[in-house]
Design a protein around this motif. Structure first.
Motif, PDB file in Angstrom:
ATOM      1  N   LEU A 223       0.827  -1.832  -0.032  1.00  0.00           N
ATOM      2  CA  LEU A 223       0.055  -0.143  -0.279  1.00  0.00           C
ATOM      3  C   LEU A 223       0.891   1.275   0.123  1.00  0.00           C
ATOM      4  N   ILE A 224       2.502   1.342   0.695  1.00  0.00           N
ATOM      5  CA  ILE A 224       2.994   2.414   0.221  1.00  0.00           C
ATOM      6  C   ILE A 224       2.722   3.344  -0.866  1.00  0.00           C
ATOM      7  N   PRO A 225       2.882   2.572  -1.983  1.00  0.00           N
ATOM      8  CA  PRO A 225       3.332   3.558  -3.671  1.00  0.00           C
ATOM      9  C   PRO A 225       1.640   3.918  -2.889  1.00  0.00           C
ATOM     10  N   PHE A 226       0.198   3.756  -3.075  1.00  0.00           N
ATOM     11  CA  PHE A 226      -1.038   4.263  -3.199  1.00  0.00           C
ATOM     12  C   PHE A 226      -0.911   5.751  -1.939  1.00  0.00           C
ATOM     13  N   VAL A 227      -0.456   5.035  -1.273  1.00  0.00           N
ATOM     14  CA  VAL A 227      -0.647   6.405  -0.192  1.00  0.00           C
ATOM     15  C   VAL A 227       0.586   7.519  -0.828  1.00  0.00           C
ATOM     16  N   SER A 228       2.319   7.311  -1.045  1.00  0.00           N
ATOM     17  CA  SER A 228       3.103   8.081  -1.237  1.00  0.00           C
ATOM     18  C   SER A 228       3.113   8.985  -2.553  1.00  0.00           C
ATOM     19  N   SER A 229       1.862   8.051  -4.000  1.00  0.00           N
ATOM     20  CA  SER A 229       1.760   8.896  -5.084  1.00  0.00           C
ATOM     21  C   SER A 229       0.123   9.586  -4.766  1.00  0.00           C
ATOM     22  N   LEU A 230      -0.893   9.593  -4.393  1.00  0.00           N
ATOM     23  CA  LEU A 230      -1.434  10.504  -4.175  1.00  0.00           C
ATOM     24  C   LEU A 230      -1.762  10.881  -3.031  1.00  0.00           C
ATOM     25  N   SER A 231      -0.398  11.177  -2.031  1.00  0.00           N
ATOM     26  CA  SER A 231      -0.122  12.358  -1.277  1.00  0.00           C
ATOM     27  C   SER A 231       1.137  13.120  -2.188  1.00  0.00           C
ATOM     28  N   ASP A 232       1.920  12.627  -2.726  1.00  0.00           N
ATOM     29  CA  ASP A 232       2.207  13.330  -3.667  1.00  0.00           C
ATOM     30  C   ASP A 232       1.837  14.588  -4.323  1.00  0.00           C
TER      31      ASP A 232
ATOM     32  N   SER B  36      -9.796   1.560   1.529  1.00  0.00           N
ATOM     33  CA  SER B  36     -10.794   0.625   0.686  1.00  0.00           C
ATOM     34  C   SER B  36      -9.961  -0.955   0.141  1.00  0.00           C
ATOM     35  N   ARG B  37      -8.254   0.233  -0.568  1.00  0.00           N
ATOM     36  CA  ARG B  37      -7.841  -1.049  -1.762  1.00  0.00           C
ATOM     37  C   ARG B  37      -7.797  -1.984  -0.346  1.00  0.00           C
ATOM     38  N   ALA B  38      -7.412  -1.774   1.156  1.00  0.00           N
ATOM     39  CA  ALA B  38      -6.591  -2.755   1.962  1.00  0.00           C
ATOM     40  C   ALA B  38      -7.908  -3.663   2.155  1.00  0.00           C
ATOM     41  N   ILE B  39      -8.501  -3.470   2.457  1.00  0.00           N
ATOM     42  CA  ILE B  39      -9.864  -4.606   3.475  1.00  0.00           C
ATOM     43  C   ILE B  39     -10.598  -5.007   2.038  1.00  0.00           C
ATOM     44  N   GLY B  40     -10.018  -5.111   0.347  1.00  0.00           N
ATOM     45  CA  GLY B  40     -10.788  -6.184  -0.405  1.00  0.00           C
ATOM     46  C   GLY B  40      -9.828  -7.107  -1.057  1.00  0.00           C
ATOM     47  N   GLU B  41      -8.297  -6.981   0.338  1.00  0.00           N
ATOM     48  CA  GLU B  41      -7.367  -7.129  -0.529  1.00  0.00           C
ATOM     49  C   GLU B  41      -7.735  -9.269  -0.093  1.00  0.00           C
ATOM     50  N   THR B  42      -6.727 -10.143  -0.927  1.00  0.00           N
ATOM     51  CA  THR B  42      -7.311 -11.522  -0.450  1.00  0.00           C
ATOM     52  C   THR B  42      -6.198 -12.119  -0.117  1.00  0.00           C
ATOM     53  N   MET B  43      -5.656 -12.245  -1.284  1.00  0.00           N
ATOM     54  CA  MET B  43      -4.114 -12.886  -2.003  1.00  0.00           C
ATOM     55  C   MET B  43      -2.973 -13.245  -0.937  1.00  0.00           C
ATOM     56  N   ILE B  44      -3.024 -11.322   0.182  1.00  0.00           N
ATOM     57  CA  ILE B  44      -1.944 -11.868   0.862  1.00  0.00           C
ATOM     58  C   ILE B  44      -2.458 -12.192   2.179  1.00  0.00           C
TER      59      ILE B  44
ATOM     60  N   PHE C   6     -18.991  -4.742  -0.430  1.00  0.00           N
ATOM     61  CA  PHE C   6     -19.316  -3.832  -0.623  1.00  0.00           C
ATOM     62  C   PHE C   6     -19.603  -2.643  -0.070  1.00  0.00           C
ATOM     63  N   ALA C   7     -20.447  -2.698   0.388  1.00  0.00           N
ATOM     64  CA  ALA C   7     -21.189  -1.554   1.063  1.00  0.00           C
ATOM     65  C   ALA C   7     -20.378  -0.552   2.503  1.00  0.00           C
ATOM     66  N   ILE C   8     -19.088  -1.927   2.712  1.00  0.00           N
ATOM     67  CA  ILE C   8     -18.165  -1.075   3.372  1.00  0.00           C
ATOM     68  C   ILE C   8     -16.821   0.149   2.392  1.00  0.00           C
ATOM     69  N   THR C   9     -16.698  -0.391   1.706  1.00  0.00           N
ATOM     70  CA  THR C   9     -15.847   0.646   1.058  1.00  0.00           C
ATOM     71  C   THR C   9     -16.644   1.385   0.017  1.00  0.00           C
ATOM     72  N   LEU C  10     -17.913   0.683  -0.033  1.00  0.00           N
ATOM     73  CA  LEU C  10     -18.612   2.376  -0.652  1.00  0.00           C
ATOM     74  C   LEU C  10     -18.727   3.219   0.259  1.00  0.00           C
ATOM     75  N   LEU C  11     -18.737   3.060   1.612  1.00  0.00           N
ATOM     76  CA  LEU C  11     -18.886   3.896   2.963  1.00  0.00           C
ATOM     77  C   LEU C  11     -17.786   5.053   3.078  1.00  0.00           C
ATOM     78  N   LEU C  12     -16.186   4.053   2.709  1.00  0.00           N
ATOM     79  CA  LEU C  12     -15.050   5.044   2.569  1.00  0.00           C
ATOM     80  C   LEU C  12     -15.091   5.734   1.812  1.00  0.00           C
TER      81      LEU C  12
END
Length: 498
Positions: free
Chosen positions: A361-370, A416-424, A476-482
């Motif tokens: 998730l680091i690049p998601f936070v970093s890129s958007l915040s940058d 929202s991306r973290a909540i939907g993760e599966t394989m890890i 879906f409802a949780i991620t939509l709320l976020l």
């Protein structure tokens, strides 16, 4: 003839219509040159109008036909099964239908002569032909399946020929109709712009229609599930023990408590965010405020490479590297403290999954915040520095407060991306549904159990399978709320700069 060939022919008809329409519009001017007529639209718009009438309706008919034909063939195939091949509910089992479909695919691999001869052969006569051609035959195929597969293949070919013929006929008719409308004062440009506008609106509606389709696909099955299981026991239950039932049993045995799965989802996501947010935010501040252009051009792409790594690779990394490393380190610490080298961190644990997910998730936070920090006007920085503030004070007192709504939105979208993760989670945290506050133990998430419940029984006629849809619509409802909260924060606290 393949679908690609039909599309190519439709486009060819449209292109010819384009050239003919443009040429005809040009000829209108030449014929009435003495009267100095003036076309309402340029000749290219007349050609585009003919092209649109030839291509757009034909492609719509073609795509609708391709979408509807398989469902019609499937319905016809299911109605062709003999009574002895049906189950107790009078339905065709998925295995039998798949065997017929597999046999149909095998038949299409034969030559035209062999396919024609197959209508007068038995399954035993066809097996040597399949073996000679190197075509594998699935086990379990019954003799009654051959006529059904042949009938389905013939029906599919007939439908495809009909769809192709209708689409080509519509393309030709549209081209001739467009050519007949061409006139000196015909508003071809307005018509073409209207068609383009409609296409743009349709493209913009795809995301909305897709979301509606996803909701509806889960909603009906969820309603069916809550008709079998009490909503209160699902939303407030603390035990997850579905005891997967066999297809057709209709048993409601088991417990479907959501709380352990929801707690695991939030816990693992929180650990990941605790690691990803500080690291990503500090890296964004460095790249936006301290790094020079040369360093930024190298560091930013390297950091964003992490976002392109498949999550299954992160899962392998957690399973074979991070998890064993934490387990061995804990064993060493335990040995130094007590003399007993027993690890207190499991290889599959909340901590392992959270750390590896945080790296992802680091690049998601970093890129958007940058991007948000970079968008803060330079004049605010210069004003702060001009008043005597240091660079660090300017960042803390001016830049970050101005960029705070965008940063909060980036964090919520990352959550929202973290909540939907599966394989890890599957590989790093395990599949044990339990309630614990110890981050060194294993837990699981909603997404993992969705995968588990949809593995094996696909008839959707038992609570053990239908619960996957209830889990999905809850997630879906949780991620939509976020996402809604993130958009609200951005719109309410967004700074307007000149």
């Amino acid at each position: 003839m393949s679908a690609f060939a039909i599309i190519a022919l439709i486009l060819l008809i449209g292109f010819v219509g384009w050239l003919a329409g443009a040429h005809r519009a040009s000829q209108l001017v030449r014929k009435e040159e003495g009267a100095a007529p003036k076309l309402h639209s340029r000749s290219v718009y007349h050609g585009a109008f003919v092209f649109s009438l030839a291509v757009v309706p034909a492609l719509i008919v073609l795509f609708v036909g391709l979408a509807v034909a398989p469902a019609y063939v499937a319905s016809s195939v299911r109605s062709s099964f003999p009574t002895e091949a049906l189950d107790a509910n009078g339905a065709v089992s998925p295995l039998s239908y798949e065997l017929v479909s597999q046999l149909g695919r095998n038949l299409r691999l034969l030559s035209a002569e062999e396919q024609a001869a197959a209508h007068s052969m038995s399954l035993g006569d066809l097996q040597p032909i399949f073996q000679r051609r190197g075509i594998p035959i699935a086990q379990g195929i019954q003799p009654y399946m051959l006529p059904i597969a042949l009938r389905a293949d013939d029906l599919q070919n007939s439908l495809w020929l009909g769809i192709a013929a209708i689409s080509l006929a519509i393309a030709v008719a549209g081209a001739f109709f467009g050519l007949s409308r061409i006139a000196v004062r015909f508003r071809a440009r307005n018509r073409v712009e209207g068609i383009v506008r409609g296409a743009l609106i349709l493209c913009s509606m795809i995301a909305i229609l897709t979301t509606i389709g996803i909701i509806l696909s889960m909603l009906f099955e969820t309603i069916d599930f809550f008709g079998r299981v009490s909503p209160s026991s699902f939303f407030f239950g603390t035990v997850w023990d579905p005891r997967f039932a066999a297809a057709g049993s209709g048993g409601a045995q088991g417990q479907f408590g959501l709380i352990p799965l929801l707690a695991g989802t939030i816990y693992i996501a929180a650990v990941a965010m605790l690691f990803a947010v500080p690291t990503g935010l500090l890296s964004a501040i460095y790249m936006a405020e301290y790094a020079d252009r040369r360093v930024r051009s190298v560091v930013k792409p390297l950091l964003e490479v992490l976002a392109g790594i498949p999550t299954i690779v992160y899962g392998f990394f957690a399973l074979i590297t991070v998890g064993p490393f934490l387990r061995d380190i804990s064993a060493e610490i335990s040995g130094l403290a007590t003399g007993n080298y027993v690890p207190f961190i499991q290889a599959q644990s909340i901590l392992t999954a959270g750390l590896v997910m945080g790296v992802m998730l680091i690049p998601f936070v970093s890129s958007l915040s940058d991007d948000v920090i970079t968008a803060v006007p330079r004049s605010l920085r210069d004003g702060s520095l001009g008043l005597g503030a240091t660079q660090s004070e300017t960042i803390k007192k001016v830049v970050l407060p101005a960029a705070l709504p965008g940063i909060v939105s980036a964090i919520l979208l990352t959550a929202s991306r973290a909540i939907g993760e599966t394989m890890i989670v599957v590989l790093a945290a395990g599949v044990a549904a339990r309630l614990t506050i110890n981050p060194l133990e294993a837990m699981t998430t909603v997404t993992v159990k969705i995968v588990n419940q949809l593995t094996g029984d696909l008839e959707f006629n038992s609570p053990q399978t239908l619960v996957a849809f209830a889990l999905g619509i809850t997630l879906f409802a949780i991620t939509l709320l976020l996402n809604i909260v993130a958009l609200y924060i951005v719109r309410k606290y967004r700074e307007q700069y000149e």
